[in-house]
Design a protein around this motif. Structure first.
Motif, PDB file in Angstrom:
ATOM      1  N   ILE A 236       0.842  -1.198   0.000  1.00 45.40           N
ATOM      2  CA  ILE A 236       0.000   0.000   0.000  1.00 45.40           C
ATOM      3  C   ILE A 236       0.875   1.244   0.000  1.00 45.40           C
ATOM      4  O   ILE A 236       1.763   1.396   0.843  1.00 45.40           O
ATOM      5  CB  ILE A 236      -0.920   0.027   1.234  1.00 45.40           C
ATOM      6  N   ARG A 237       0.644   2.139  -0.983  1.00 48.58           N
ATOM      7  CA  ARG A 237       1.312   3.446  -0.993  1.00 48.58           C
ATOM      8  C   ARG A 237       0.355   4.539  -0.584  1.00 48.58           C
ATOM      9  O   ARG A 237       0.679   5.375   0.263  1.00 48.58           O
ATOM     10  CB  ARG A 237       1.892   3.766  -2.370  1.00 48.58           C
ATOM     11  N   GLU A 267      11.340   1.122  -3.098  1.00 45.80           N
ATOM     12  CA  GLU A 267      12.092  -0.136  -3.085  1.00 45.80           C
ATOM     13  C   GLU A 267      11.462  -1.154  -4.040  1.00 45.80           C
ATOM     14  O   GLU A 267      12.174  -1.902  -4.724  1.00 45.80           O
ATOM     15  CB  GLU A 267      12.118  -0.708  -1.672  1.00 45.80           C
ATOM     16  N   LEU A 268      10.132  -1.166  -4.075  1.00 42.75           N
ATOM     17  CA  LEU A 268       9.442  -2.103  -4.964  1.00 42.75           C
ATOM     18  C   LEU A 268       9.722  -1.763  -6.419  1.00 42.75           C
ATOM     19  O   LEU A 268       9.948  -2.660  -7.248  1.00 42.75           O
ATOM     20  CB  LEU A 268       7.942  -2.070  -4.688  1.00 42.75           C
ATOM     21  N   ALA A 269       9.725  -0.473  -6.765  1.00 42.94           N
ATOM     22  CA  ALA A 269      10.034  -0.059  -8.137  1.00 42.94           C
ATOM     23  C   ALA A 269      11.464  -0.443  -8.502  1.00 42.94           C
ATOM     24  O   ALA A 269      11.738  -0.883  -9.626  1.00 42.94           O
ATOM     25  CB  ALA A 269       9.832   1.451  -8.285  1.00 42.94           C
ATOM     26  N   ALA A 270      12.382  -0.292  -7.559  1.00 42.83           N
ATOM     27  CA  ALA A 270      13.772  -0.676  -7.818  1.00 42.83           C
ATOM     28  C   ALA A 270      13.882  -2.184  -8.018  1.00 42.83           C
ATOM     29  O   ALA A 270      14.614  -2.650  -8.901  1.00 42.83           O
ATOM     30  CB  ALA A 270      14.658  -0.219  -6.656  1.00 42.83           C
ATOM     31  N   PHE A 277       6.770   3.199 -12.627  1.00 41.97           N
ATOM     32  CA  PHE A 277       5.318   3.242 -12.480  1.00 41.97           C
ATOM     33  C   PHE A 277       4.834   2.279 -11.389  1.00 41.97           C
ATOM     34  O   PHE A 277       3.765   2.482 -10.802  1.00 41.97           O
ATOM     35  CB  PHE A 277       4.612   2.937 -13.807  1.00 41.97           C
ATOM     36  N   VAL A 278       5.623   1.233 -11.104  1.00 39.02           N
ATOM     37  CA  VAL A 278       5.251   0.298 -10.041  1.00 39.02           C
ATOM     38  C   VAL A 278       5.182   1.030  -8.703  1.00 39.02           C
ATOM     39  O   VAL A 278       4.298   0.773  -7.880  1.00 39.02           O
ATOM     40  CB  VAL A 278       6.240  -0.882  -9.971  1.00 39.02           C
ATOM     41  N   GLY A 279       6.104   1.964  -8.486  1.00 42.31           N
ATOM     42  CA  GLY A 279       6.114   2.732  -7.252  1.00 42.31           C
ATOM     43  C   GLY A 279       5.166   3.914  -7.262  1.00 42.31           C
ATOM     44  O   GLY A 279       4.848   4.469  -6.208  1.00 42.31           O
ATOM     45  N   CYS A 284       0.019  -2.168  -4.941  1.00 42.88           N
ATOM     46  CA  CYS A 284       0.516  -3.234  -5.806  1.00 42.88           C
ATOM     47  C   CYS A 284       0.111  -4.573  -5.200  1.00 42.88           C
ATOM     48  O   CYS A 284       0.543  -4.911  -4.094  1.00 42.88           O
ATOM     49  CB  CYS A 284       2.028  -3.150  -5.961  1.00 42.88           C
ATOM     50  N   ALA A 285      -0.760  -5.304  -5.903  1.00 39.81           N
ATOM     51  CA  ALA A 285      -1.163  -6.635  -5.462  1.00 39.81           C
ATOM     52  C   ALA A 285      -0.108  -7.645  -5.897  1.00 39.81           C
ATOM     53  O   ALA A 285       0.372  -7.598  -7.031  1.00 39.81           O
ATOM     54  CB  ALA A 285      -2.522  -6.999  -6.043  1.00 39.81           C
ATOM     55  N   MET A 286       0.220  -8.575  -4.992  1.00 38.00           N
ATOM     56  CA  MET A 286       1.287  -9.538  -5.263  1.00 38.00           C
ATOM     57  C   MET A 286       0.809 -10.947  -4.895  1.00 38.00           C
ATOM     58  O   MET A 286       0.832 -11.312  -3.718  1.00 38.00           O
ATOM     59  CB  MET A 286       2.537  -9.175  -4.458  1.00 38.00           C
ATOM     60  N   PRO A 287       0.352 -11.744  -5.871  1.00 37.11           N
ATOM     61  CA  PRO A 287      -0.042 -13.122  -5.569  1.00 37.11           C
ATOM     62  C   PRO A 287       1.162 -13.933  -5.108  1.00 37.11           C
ATOM     63  O   PRO A 287       2.240 -13.849  -5.689  1.00 37.11           O
ATOM     64  CB  PRO A 287      -0.596 -13.643  -6.900  1.00 37.11           C
TER      65      PRO A 287
END
Length: 362
Positions: A236-237, A267-270, A277-279, A284-287
């Motif tokens: 969650i951002r 950190e997730l974008a990196a 765009f991920v950050g 961001c949902a992560m199965p």
């Protein structure tokens, strides 16, 4: 009895059916190998991947893309079946090797990723008489409703079989649980056909905060039922009423269990190989797959089946996001070890299978 009982290949560009294995016996063999019970679920859709088309670009990650893309297609089929009141069921493929052989596939180059059986209700939507092998049989026009029925997106998605994340293990008692609001069954003003046409990957997001209701619907719709060895973590951002951090979604309680507090977007974008765009997305949902439970439940094919299910759930996420005016993107290019670490996972037990950033499109 509209079409001859045989095996067809779907030609996407022509939107047509091409006979590839004539004869009722061939169709019966293929249906049986795909896990369809005789006398129900007709037609059966087989989703075939050409590995080499992905391997030249994605190399060792090709199978992951193939299985998830097939799942995306299956997810759209399930949602559209729900939109026209047709029955639909994801089949358990009993004998993958025999099925590939019956279709004449070279197992080193192509294979069946999954199968969906349909029960089409109402009058026929097309007609055909004797079919020569070279003839193209054209189905009903794209987007044309059967009997004039086309439901709103939320209702159609809710009616389609559950396909994604069920909690793999009980919520951690030491984690802070955030309850999510219940969602209405219908989402007004979002026709399914319109969502299917407009659904696409979004890689540019405004830095806007998502409402708690929208997060609740996204997780509820994309996480109905599924394999016990799959769960969903959410980074969650910017969601109103929820602190930044990584959470595990508990579908039974319809709530979020805090796994790691603090901002992780950059950190997730990196970890996603610098895909900014991920950050920028609101979440961001992560199965997540429970590796040991998956192997025990499904054997050698368990990994493919899990990826297929993640693809189906991802399609539900895409359609639900589109219906609410949001954007989504499936991301398969990331450093597995870094993402698993950010999600607080033990890589010997669990691993993230895909990233699904969601936010307000720019």
């Amino acid at each position: 009895d509209v079409y001859k009982r045989q095996v067809y290949a779907y030609a996407a560009i022509e939107h047509s059916l091409v006979p590839v294995r004539p004869g009722s016996a061939a169709a019966t063999e293929v249906r049986s190998a795909a896990g369809a019970t005789e006398g129900r679920l007709d037609p059966v859709l087989l989703l075939v991947a050409s590995y080499w088309r992905s391997a030249w670009k994605y190399q060792t990650r090709a199978l992951r893309y193939c299985a998830q893309d097939a799942g995306h297609i299956a997810g759209a089929v399930l949602a559209c079946a729900g939109g026209i009141d047709a029955g639909a069921e994801v089949l358990t493929i009993r004998d993958p090797a025999s099925l590939d052989a019956l279709l004449g596939l070279d197992p080193t180059a192509a294979g069946v990723m999954g199968a969906v059986g349909l029960e089409l209700l109402g009058p026929p939507v097309a007609a055909a008489t004797s079919i020569a092998p070279s003839e193209l049989v054209r189905p009903a026009a794209v987007g044309e409703p059967i009997d004039g029925v086309m439901l709103d997106a939320a209702t159609a998605i809710a009616r389609s079989p559950g396909v994604l994340h069920e909690a793999a293990r009980p919520a951690q008692p030491e984690g802070q649980t955030v309850p999510l609001p219940e969602v209405d069954e219908r989402l007004e003003g979002a026709p399914l056909a319109d969502c299917v046409i407009r659904r696409h990957s979004v890689r540019r997001y405004r830095r806007e905060t998502l409402s708690l209701d929208k997060l609740s619907r996204l997780l509820k719709e994309a996480s109905c039922g599924g394999r016990a060895e799959l769960s969903c973590a959410v980074a969650i951002r910017a969601v109103e009423g929820i602190d930044s951090g990584v959470y595990r979604y508990d579908p039974e309680a319809h709530g979020l269990v805090l796994l790691r507090a603090g901002r992780v977007a950059e950190e997730l974008a990196a970890a996603a190989l610098g895909q900014s765009f991920v950050g920028q997305a609101a979440l961001c949902a992560m199965p997540v797959i429970d590796l040991e439970a998956s192997l025990a439940a499904g054997g050698p094919r368990a990994y493919v089946d899990a990826l297929f299910d993640v693809g189906m759930g991802g399609q539900r996420l895409y359609l639900t996001a589109t219906a609410m005016g949001l954007g989504c993107c499936a991301v398969g290019a990331y450093n597995d070890a870094e993402v698993d670490m950010l999600a607080g996972l033990d890589r010997d037990l669990d691993s993230v299978l895909c990233l699904f950033p969601v936010g307000v499109p720019r």
